[in-house]
Design a protein around this motif. Structure first.
Motif, PDB file in Angstrom:
ATOM      1  N   HIS A  13       5.321   1.528  -6.762  1.00 56.77           N
ATOM      2  CA  HIS A  13       3.990   2.159  -6.757  1.00 56.77           C
ATOM      3  C   HIS A  13       3.811   3.056  -5.539  1.00 56.77           C
ATOM      4  O   HIS A  13       4.309   2.755  -4.460  1.00 56.77           O
ATOM      5  N   ASP A  37       3.547  -1.036   2.499  1.00 59.54           N
ATOM      6  CA  ASP A  37       3.257  -1.344   1.095  1.00 59.54           C
ATOM      7  C   ASP A  37       2.468  -0.189   0.513  1.00 59.54           C
ATOM      8  O   ASP A  37       1.259  -0.192   0.544  1.00 59.54           O
ATOM      9  N   ASN A  38       3.098   0.874   0.058  1.00 59.12           N
ATOM     10  CA  ASN A  38       4.484   0.916  -0.300  1.00 59.12           C
ATOM     11  C   ASN A  38       5.087   2.305  -0.074  1.00 59.12           C
ATOM     12  O   ASN A  38       5.909   2.770  -0.858  1.00 59.12           O
ATOM     13  N   HIS A  86      -1.490   0.717  -9.152  1.00 62.67           N
ATOM     14  CA  HIS A  86      -0.958  -0.624  -8.921  1.00 62.67           C
ATOM     15  C   HIS A  86      -2.032  -1.493  -8.267  1.00 62.67           C
ATOM     16  O   HIS A  86      -2.292  -2.605  -8.709  1.00 62.67           O
ATOM     17  N   ASP A  99       9.419  -2.462  -3.753  1.00 60.08           N
ATOM     18  CA  ASP A  99       8.139  -2.624  -3.062  1.00 60.08           C
ATOM     19  C   ASP A  99       8.412  -3.190  -1.670  1.00 60.08           C
ATOM     20  O   ASP A  99       9.050  -4.233  -1.539  1.00 60.08           O
TER      21      ASP A  99
HETATM   22 ZN   LIG Z   1       3.121  -3.235  -3.123  1.00 60.06          ZN
END
Ligand SMILES: [Zn+2]
Length: 593
Positions: A245, A255-256, A289, A319
């Motif tokens: 994502h 992240d991410n 996401h 991820d």
């Molecule tokens: Zn993530």
């Protein structure tokens, strides 16, 4: 694994690994560190266009899909008590409070702390809830669907979750996987909920029994999103799907953005050697996401379902790789058949021994019901003793850094050497699938994992339900697979046999992945709630309790589970038949000896 089923490197791999570097990736991180990539927002669209521009610069063909996705976007919120105000973040898909907020009596319900990634998504409450009807519940943890729905079911009017640290973590509380349908829309959360930080939450405990007021704001609706997918054509149109994502909470570097940069480097590295690839590669960057419960990957699964089912040879989710101090591979997800491949790729590239975590019902694992063999999600972690020394509590990303899902997830969370090392792991893993003569999956591992779960269910069912057909059909499959792998490993199978074995492996994924991981149908999506292995049989464990309590529900549940057991046993049967057919072809083609 027998010789005919190599999981090791071929001639191309060293060239690919030599191309590992992180210049384009690092530039992406720097650009993304200026973009708050909330799905549907202008800055997220800028990020998609950046990915597109980089792919164009590298000459990589790509499509820019533009789906409208259903999102819930958290806004500034608060808890007010005794005339003061505490900052709060509502989880995506909580319900906004009406004008004037929601007032209610505060009731405290303690929850067990999560011990790691594996129970982060679970409901961690005892069986005896106090009376929470019409009240505002104060509890611990992240506002995850299991907890939120449990309190809602008990009649709570509102919910406050005390996060474990000084930062408030963003999150999402709907259990609906991807964009809702008319069938599951009603299971969307129906009450306001927020998270507060630990010091504020601890102080709030003083207000138990008093009236508090929630001000919860979110915007919910359909938003235009961008979804770039790179297409790298190998000799065959069978393809591997590698994905992650690109939307995030705030600027979300660990992240991410690190995953997005890795995907870009993979596009560069594999495109440069496209002429030497046996199979094709698709690389996808998902929106939605964080605020659409994997809405982007689910949209892709739904709109490309048949070609994924027919031609996708496996999926990798990326991820939070390459984060600060993340040097251990102690919680790596893979489906059992990909175990030898993943463990060896990690060992070959990093010298480390990986420990497996059976894939959770989380991340962008939106392809289980289509039946894609899938591996990885989070990859490297900060060593457990270092996390403990730093006072870090369990998180769901950033290599175990508590900056996860907070404003602190900035450039300091990325570490270039770790990114390059993890990029190497992905390069080796992908190359070994794309260029394998026979797909490097060992379904004997899958059968042996399933056999353990079946044994548990047989024991739990006792005399109440006959599961012998499930066990017998699985044993037949296991024997057939032993014969097949032995036969393939014994000689140099001819091209027709190789093609038949590869096709068989896709069939086995399509049958065994859904049985192992899903309850619903092939093109549906189970909810984002913890799944017990072989979810169709999960309720077998309720039988003895119903029997002990002389419950009149017992025969109804037995009836239901008999049908589920038939479904599972038949899957094993069809898998064994498919193996038998290829085995017969293999024997017929073997030189007489
Ligand atoms: Zn993530």
């Amino acid at each position: 694994m027998p010789a005919g089923l190599a999981t090791g490197p071929d001639a191309l791999e060293p060239d690919l690994l030599r191309a590992v570097s992180f210049d384009a990736g690092w530039s992406l991180l720097e650009r993304f560190s200026t973009l708050v990539r909330e799905s549907g927002s202008e800055e997220e669209h800028v990020a998609a266009e950046y990915i597109g521009a980089e792919l164009s610069r590298l000459g990589v063909p790509f499509e820019m899909h533009e789906p409208d996705l259903y999102l819930s976007l958290p806004r500034e919120s608060s808890v007010e008590w005794r005339g003061g105000s505490i900052r709060a973040k509502p989880p995506s898909f909580a319900v906004p409070t009406p004008d004037g907020g929601l007032e209610g009596e505060l009731v405290y319900v303690p929850a067990a702390a999560a011990t790691g990634q594996r129970d982060l998504f679970a409901k961690r409450l005892g069986d005896d809830l106090p009376d929470v009807a019409g009240k505002i519940v104060l509890s611990e943890g992240y506002a995850m669907p299991g907890m939120v729905s449990a309190f809602e079911a008990a009649g709570a009017a509102g919910q406050i979750f005390i996060n474990p640290g000084r930062n408030i973590h963003w999150g999402i509380c709907t259990s609906i996987w991807g964009t809702p349908t008319t069938r599951n829309l009603a299971t969307k959360p129906g009450t306001p909920a927020v998270a507060v930080n630990n010091p504020d939450g601890e102080r709030l405990k003083e207000a138990v029994g008093e009236t508090v007021r929630l001000e919860v704001r979110l915007e919910e609706g359909w938003y235009p999103c961008k979804l770039p997918v790179a297409h790298i054509a190998g000799a065959s149109d069978e393809f591997m799907l590698v994905h992650g994502h690109y939307d995030s909470w705030d600027v979300g570097i660990g992240d991410n953005a690190v995953g997005d940069a890795t995907l870009l480097e993979l596009a560069r590295i594999f495109h440069a050697e496209a002429g030497r690839l046996k199979r094709s590669l698709r690389i996808a960057w998902w929106p939605a996401h964080s605020t659409g419960r994997y809405g982007g990957s689910t949209w892709y699964a739904d709109t490309h379902a048949l070609e994924l089912r027919k031609r996708c040879v496996g999926a990798i989710n990326i991820d939070s790789p390459g984060c600060w101090h993340a040097t251990e591979y102690d919680d790596v997800m893979w489906m059992a058949e990909a175990g030898p491949l993943c463990a060896r790729a990690i060992a070959d590239v990093t010298g480390k021994t990986a420990k497996r975590l059976r894939p959770l019902r989380a991340g962008d694992y939106s392809f289980n019901q289509i039946g894609l063999t899938s591996f990885y999600m989070l990859l490297s972690n900060i060593p457990a003793d270092e996390r403990a020394a730093l006072g870090f509590y369990p998180t769901g990303g950033c290599g175990g850094n508590i900056a996860w899902h907070t404003e602190d997830d900035h450039m300091g969370v990325a570490e270039r050497a770790n990114l390059e090392r993890d990029l190497g792991v992905y390069v080796a893993s992908i190359a070994r699938v794309l260029n394998a003569r026979i797909l490097p999956y060992d379904f004997r591992e899958t059968v042996s994992e399933l056999a353990g779960y079946v044994d548990d269910y047989v024991a739990a069912a006792g005399e109440l339900l006959d599961l012998s057909a499930v066990r017998t059909e699985l044993e037949t499959l296991g024997t057939a697979l032993d014969d097949l792998y032995a036969a393939v490993g014994a000689g140099e199978p001819n091209p027709a046999v190789v093609a038949a074995v590869n096709e068989l492996f896709l069939d086995l994924s399509r049958i065994l992945v859904p049985i192992g991981y899903a309850e619903g149908g092939a093109f549906d999506h189970d909810p984002a709630l913890p799944r017990t292995p072989i979810p169709r049989l999960a309720r077998v464990t309720e039988l003895s309790g119903l029997a002990d309590g002389n419950s009149e529900m017992l025969p109804f549940l037995v009836n239901e589970l008999r049908r589920e057991a038939n479904h599972v046993a038949n899957g094993f049967h069809e898998a064994a038949r498919a193996v038998g057919r290829v085995l017969a072809q293999l024997m017929a083609s073997a030189p007489a000896g």
